[in-house]
Design a protein around this motif. Sequence first.
Motif, short mmCIF file in Angstrom:
data_model
loop_
_atom_site.label_atom_id
_atom_site.label_comp_id
_atom_site.label_asym_id
_atom_site.label_seq_id
_atom_site.Cartn_x
_atom_site.Cartn_y
_atom_site.Cartn_z
N GLN A 26 28.10 42.20 33.28
CA GLN A 26 28.23 41.84 31.88
C GLN A 26 27.98 40.34 31.80
O GLN A 26 28.31 39.63 32.75
N THR A 27 27.39 39.91 30.69
CA THR A 27 27.11 38.47 30.62
C THR A 27 27.69 37.85 29.35
O THR A 27 27.84 38.53 28.33
N ARG A 78 26.67 40.43 26.48
CA ARG A 78 25.90 41.64 26.77
C ARG A 78 26.76 42.55 27.64
O ARG A 78 27.33 42.09 28.64
N GLY A 79 26.86 43.81 27.21
CA GLY A 79 27.58 44.80 28.00
C GLY A 79 29.05 44.97 27.64
O GLY A 79 29.80 45.58 28.38
N LEU A 80 29.45 44.45 26.46
CA LEU A 80 30.85 44.59 26.05
C LEU A 80 31.04 45.73 25.05
O LEU A 80 32.12 45.93 24.53
N ASP A 91 28.47 44.02 21.22
CA ASP A 91 28.07 42.68 21.65
C ASP A 91 27.80 41.73 20.50
O ASP A 91 27.34 42.13 19.43
#
Lengths: 234, 709
Positions: free
Chosen positions: A108-109, A121-123, A126
């Motif tokens: 995740q970023t 990103r990836g939550l 987002d």
Amino acid sequence: MSIRRHKLIALALAVVAAGSLAGCGNDPEAGPGARLIGGVLKSKAKGGSGSGKVTPANADPAALIPIALRAVRGPVMLAVVESRNAIAMMGRSMVNGAYETWTTASKQTLTFKSGILVETRGLGDDLMHAQVDGVAALVRARRGGKAHREMHFLDGEGKTYAITFECTVSPGPAQALAIGNLGISSRRMDETCDSGTGRSIGNTYWVAGDGHIWQSRQWVSPGVGYLVTQQLRR
Amino acid sequence: MKPCNARTCAILGAFVAFATTATAPVADGLISAGTNLYGNPGLVDMPTAESAPDANLSFTSAHFGNTSRNTLTFQITPRLSGSFRYSALRGYYPPGFPDGTTLYDRSFDLRFRLVDEDRQGLRPAIVIGLRDFMGTGVYAGEYVVATKSVGERLRLTAGLGWGRLGSRGGFASPFGARPPLDFGEGGKPNFDQWFRGPVAAFGGLSWQASDKLTLKAEYSSDEYEVEGARGVFDARSPWNFGFDYQIREDVTLSGYYLYGNEIGASLSFAINPRISSVPSGNEPAPLPVKPRASASALGWDTQWVQDTSTKAGIQQAAAEALARDGIFLSALALHPRTAEVRIENRRYMAEPEAIGRTVRVLTRALPESVETITITSLRGGVPASRVTLSRRDVEALEHAPATAILSRARIEDAAGPADPALRQTPGIPPRLTWSVSPYLRASIFDPDSPLRADLGLRAKARYRLAPGLELAGSVRKKLVGNLDSTTRVSDSTLPHVRSDFALYDKQGDPALENLTLAWYARPGRNLYSRVTVGYLEEMYGGVSGELLWKPVESRLAFGAEINYVKQRDFDQGFGFQDYDIAMGKLSAYYAFGNGFHGQIDVGRYLAGDWGTTISLHREFANGWRIGAYATFTDVSAADFGEGSFDKGITLTIPFSALTGQPSRASSDITLRSLTRDGGAQLEVGGRLYERVRDTHRPDLEARWGRFWR
């Protein structure tokens, strides 16, 4: 009387079938297996923070810090999604101009511009983009004032929508931060924002004299809520 | 001040809540998630002028006495909704009736909100509705109804009804007498009936007692004449009472005391394609763009171009990184300043997401001198469209809104001669793909057993002989189920092109579902072609050819399909029966751009009948599709049989929207009132329009918000 019939793969049954029976093969378009259902339950419970190195918050974060500092070279950040009880250690993976992208072990970023969160990103829900230049200038200068904030998200259909906020930044008290073995003198900066359509958010930053944001609590999105960050090493 | 008791406190609380929210913006529609016994927004048995939230899809199963009603309702637009209902009236026919004593009936409703409520003023919301407006008309009734909210919790409703809704206390027939219903084979709109006959008044109120509980009371204008006469149900009193209890956000349980002598209950499920708990999906983050060092203003070294082993290494590294994202880098053409990659996206419903991930990986893999990057989307190995980006833009706009990179992207048709420098990636994509997965097949609406189902395993394999040329097959084996217990035999006077389905179910275990050799190609700019031979589908084998004209920028497309097919044996092995037919169609497709999509087919159908199919869908960028179709052919209603002509509701549910995990897979459901032989279509796989359209500009733009996801 005639025969009546037609094919129906009832939604509920399809979901049950998909959940209880896994397929196999190498065709990624073949359909769902149990894996998918497991994924969404996890995401509901943990909000998309996959397994990886994300640790439940009831583990002692203090014990993790030295491990993370040893394991990761370069800058290290601790991030907590408040609503999900999830802690992640992040390393800085890319710098593109003024933008810094940090990555967890579970891919995740978070991307910051001048210490202000501008993308995730990836939550699950987002933050796709944010325009925060006015806010960043005030916060880093540790100055009060008014600024504009625009945040982009994806709706349930996958289309972009924006929320624009009018924000007030105000300096708070000076606070000493203990970060690992470091003692940092910071000023607390509060940003309160109103969208004019019934949404209010409040972000807090702890800013060192050089304008560096060491610690923050920032709103991400309607589905994620607040993210707490603490930078452990610059 | 005197403390209030529980009831006055509640009222006082409601008043305070109202007073404090009275300045909130006025809602345009009067939204309600609750449904009545007919599965529409309403009180108990009567409708209201409330509307469900836009795009809401609800299923309501309601039961009282000898009656069951199962209703699917879709809020087609914020103002318009449609319902499909399947009801059972037990004891409708006298004992000894050959088909049993239960009447199974299908009905369709439409509702339109004419007037929005003025929250602050006096104007109520007004809805006009047609209930069971075609066919046998057991529930036929028309109404105009007004609802006004008083505060946040109380809603008052009054309306006028015709038909069933004018059967109790009808006081006049303003639009003339209702003619006797001549429904023939059913299934056709009964225009001459609407708003005719006596009109009667109905009304009631709902009180939202708490966040979860709503109480309702109404005066019904439905006398239940037919049910009373046939002993199905006796309506003694016009007063009905009920409650809605919201168990979860999407599940509502209701209980009723009905017509002075009966209790009833209903359970309602709602799902909204526009709402997701994980709107951006749970897929991992993409790799960030790797910007080039800005110091190389003197120009980048292009010596690497000479070195083929470097090129192969670059391609392998990029292909491996992309494979982890479910994207197959099938070929790469590398030049000093430009590069083209050809990709097959097998994971993301939104093609822009695959393109965005590809370009980010390429910023890490390609030599720094490469400035222009072209990404060609393949479909089955055949190029569909290509997107060309400047690497500088990708570096500069990575953190800008997604529209910024869209305005810099060049989207073009990818037809034409391939770059001679294109080099295939060895082993990517794999030539053989296969899967074994469970399946569920269900049949509903057979009066002997309204729900039958089979559960089993299905094995599929696909082998790519060359780009665009593939051999594919699917076999299924039933594990448990009762689809083979159908005892009814087709009475169709047409060739039994579909109505012998029960024999296929009975004898086809295991079944070869299909086994085909298909060749896909690009005969020219804007053109796509397909030729498929073999066992095309469950009931037919033969040869099928298709040509599609679809410019990459266009929202309009035309297609032509021609087939020669022979009916397969019931055991779904390799044998054929005697029936064969040459058939086909011309199609026009149009995306209206507001989420609605239309298609018109004209041609010859399986039974040799000539006609046209009209379909209209509402589509959502996340892959949901809900629509309806109708087929009119030169087969007479009498020859067609019950239902008069073929029509149905179609539903496409993407797995990614349900699970939050990225996937291109979805489930297609067709709710067809009857399977008859008129207007029957061939169900060949790989039809071109759906295969290529999501790589074209209209669909790319609709989903472009995911480019940087």
